[in-house]
Design an enzyme around this catalytic site. Structure first.
Site, mmCIF file in Angstrom:
data_model
loop_
_atom_site.group_PDB
_atom_site.id
_atom_site.type_symbol
_atom_site.label_atom_id
_atom_site.label_comp_id
_atom_site.label_asym_id
_atom_site.label_seq_id
_atom_site.Cartn_x
_atom_site.Cartn_y
_atom_site.Cartn_z
ATOM 1 C CD GLU A 212 1.500 7.372 -1.835
ATOM 2 O OE1 GLU A 212 1.405 6.610 -2.818
ATOM 3 O OE2 GLU A 212 2.594 7.728 -1.361
ATOM 4 C CD GLU B 52 -7.403 1.836 -8.797
ATOM 5 O OE1 GLU B 52 -8.043 2.900 -8.718
ATOM 6 O OE2 GLU B 52 -6.461 1.548 -8.042
ATOM 7 C CB CYS C 189 -3.544 1.344 -4.518
ATOM 8 S SG CYS C 189 -2.482 1.021 -3.105
ATOM 9 C CE LYS D 111 -12.576 13.040 4.079
ATOM 10 N NZ LYS D 111 -13.421 11.867 4.390
#
Ligand code: NAD
Length: 481
Positions: free
Chosen positions: A253, A387, A287, A178
């Site tokens: 992750e 973040e 990331c 997906k």
């Protein structure tokens, strides 16, 4: 912000890739894909629903009955075919990343290449692994875990799809992917390329759709044994929690707030451009972006001057221009998210050294932001803890080597870190004390056999090389009396 669509270039996608063919979507919801560079509608995509996901899972389950018994040489052959099929389309894949996501071509090209190379890297790792071990009257074999659901983020979707498929296929798993709904065009170019590999039907299935429908079905379906996910911490937590009901194996992750430590013996003319390149990697939407820059107090003024001087090497603009270092944010929502963090930084007392709120001059049309560097940042400020996922760098001063290590490790995240300095043995000593899944010394680098993944809230498990393949395996021991 929405401009009129150029009907000549608007693409339409209404199918998913299930059981070796492109079939019409059962789901009926249609989304517009907007160009982040100029806000044009560039595609209409029909999203899959739970029924599409179930069809794909059923196809993968049928295929697993055979592929799950394949031997490593047969899997190596499949990996070589995937590599060959994807390699032909490297330019198309790069162009799709630039168009749909606004990824700068200087980053998109190498990232697509490393995705394609993941197939060969997995083949190499597969040959080096010990698939069977025996001693006395015991034999241990490594068995594929079953059907794997692969869920990706938008910021380097082709890389994530290739990496996850390569590891799963090397392990003997069949897959349902997906892709991020924000990467539908990029996913389509890749799937059309991989279709040319003429894989056994059902080995590879791809359903485009939302997380709450297609993604959630993969997570709760008892015929899916494993979820490999790349995305945000919040969704990672949901997957872990909802997957527990069917005892899903998970690889997660997740995000990062990576520190870059400039040691006091570093040559700033080299270290600062290297640090900025890590901060503004993938326009800051990475990331692994090094978004906390730790500088020795006694060299802070020199570091500020070096940052101001080096910024000219990071121009913002058209992502298709090879000179551009920072492209647009992926969406209006992401643009606003970055703006809100810049405001928050100012409110909490940090000082803007370069950049700031708003669009850069002459770039009002798309989702462009100003690459921004804050100084006078304390590690407990919001901009140092959360973040941001945009080109926003926080410079934090430290007093001693121990202080730098303490600040670097004082984070919920632990994905990536960097150490920059002249004395290599000292840099290695500092690196060995950092709580992060990967630490690079003296600049960004990669090794497709080295594990990738995070400590703490940066995730669970590892990808790349043998570590990535092991995540799709179960050891089975057979013992004789
Ligand atoms: P996201 O979590 O919003 O979405 C990721 C994927 O999860 C998408 O495909 C989405 O549709 C799907 N999803 C959403 N809800 C779901 C649900 N309930 N069940 C199953 N699937 C669901 O993340 P994003 O905005 O696409 O990506 C940005 C994030 O990804 C950042 O936090 C970034 O750090 C992280 N990321 C991590 C890595 C890494 O390797 N550690 C790499 C890239 C991005």
């Amino acid at each position: 912000m929405k401009a009129a669509a150029n009907t000549n270039t608007v693409k339409t996608i209404t199918t998913h890739y299930i059981d070796g063919e492109f079939i019409e979507s059962h789901g009926r919801e249609v989304i517009d894909v907007i160009s982040p560079t100029d806000s044009r509608v560039i595609a209409h995509v029909t999203l899959g629903d739970e029924e599409d996901a179930r069809r794909a899972i059923a196809a993968a389950k049928r295929a697993f009955a055979t592929y799950g018994t394949s031997n490593p040489e047969e899997r190596a052959e499949i990996l070589r075919r995937l590599h060959k099929a994807a390699s032909v389309h490297i330019d198309d894949l790069t162009a799709a990343m630039v168009e749909e996501y606004g990824g700068v071509v200087r980053f998109a090209g190498p990232i697509v290449e490393s995705g394609i190379n993941a197939f060969l890297a997995a083949e190499k790792a597969l040959h080096e692994m010990e698939w069977t071990r025996h001693w006395d009257k015991t034999i241990v074999t490594l068995e594929p875990v079953g059907v794997a659901g692969l869920i990706t983020a938008w910021n380097a979707n082709v890389l994530f799809m290739c990496l996850k498929v390569a590891s799963a296929v090397a392990a003997g798993c069949t897959v349902v992917i997906k892709p991020s709904e924000m990467s539908s065009l990029q996913a389509r170019v890749l799937v059309e390329a991989l279709h040319e590999a003429k894989l056994p039907n059902g080995l590879l299935n791809v359903v485009t759709g939302l997380g709450k429908t297609v993604g959630a079905e993969l997570v709760r379906n008892p015929d899916v044994a494993k979820i490999s996910f790349t995305g945000s911490v919040g969704v990672g937590e949901t997957i872990m929690r909802d997957g527990a009901a069917t005892m899903k194996r998970v690889t997660l992750e997740l995000g990062g707030k990576s520190p870059t430590i400039v040691l006091d013996d570093a040559n700033l003319e080299e270290a600062i451009p290297a640090a900025l390149a890590m901060a503004f990697l993938n326009s800051g939407q990475a990331c692994a972006a090094g978004t906390r820059l730790l500088v020795p107090n006694k060299r802070l003024d020199a570091a500020k001057r070096a940052i101001a001087d080096a910024m000219c090497a990071f121009p913002v603009g058209d992502p298709a221009d090879p000179k551009t270092a920072v492209g647009p944010m992926v969406s209006q929502k992401q643009y606003e998210r970055v703006q809100s963090y810049i405001r928050k930084g100012v409110e909490e007392g940090a000082e803007v050294l370069v950049g700031g709120e708003g669009h850069p001059k002459r770039l009002e049309e798309g989702y462009f932001v100003k690459p921004t560097v804050f100084v006078n940042v304390k590690n407990d400020m919001t901009i140092a803890r959360e973040e941001i996922f945009g080109p926003v760098l926080s410079v934090i001063a430290y007093d001693s080597e121990d202080d730098a290590i303490r600040i670097a490790n004082d984070s919920n995240y632990g994905l990536h870190a960097a150490v920059l300095g002249n004395d290599l043995s000292r840099a290695r000593r500092v690196a060995s004390q950092l709580r992060a899944g990967r630490v690079v010394i003296n600049g960004m680098t990669d090794d497709p056999q080295a594990p990738w993944g995070g400590f703490k809230f940066s995730g669970v498990g590892r990808e790349y090389g043998r570590y990535g393949i092991e995540a799709f395996l179960e050891p089975r021991a057979i013992l004789e009396v």
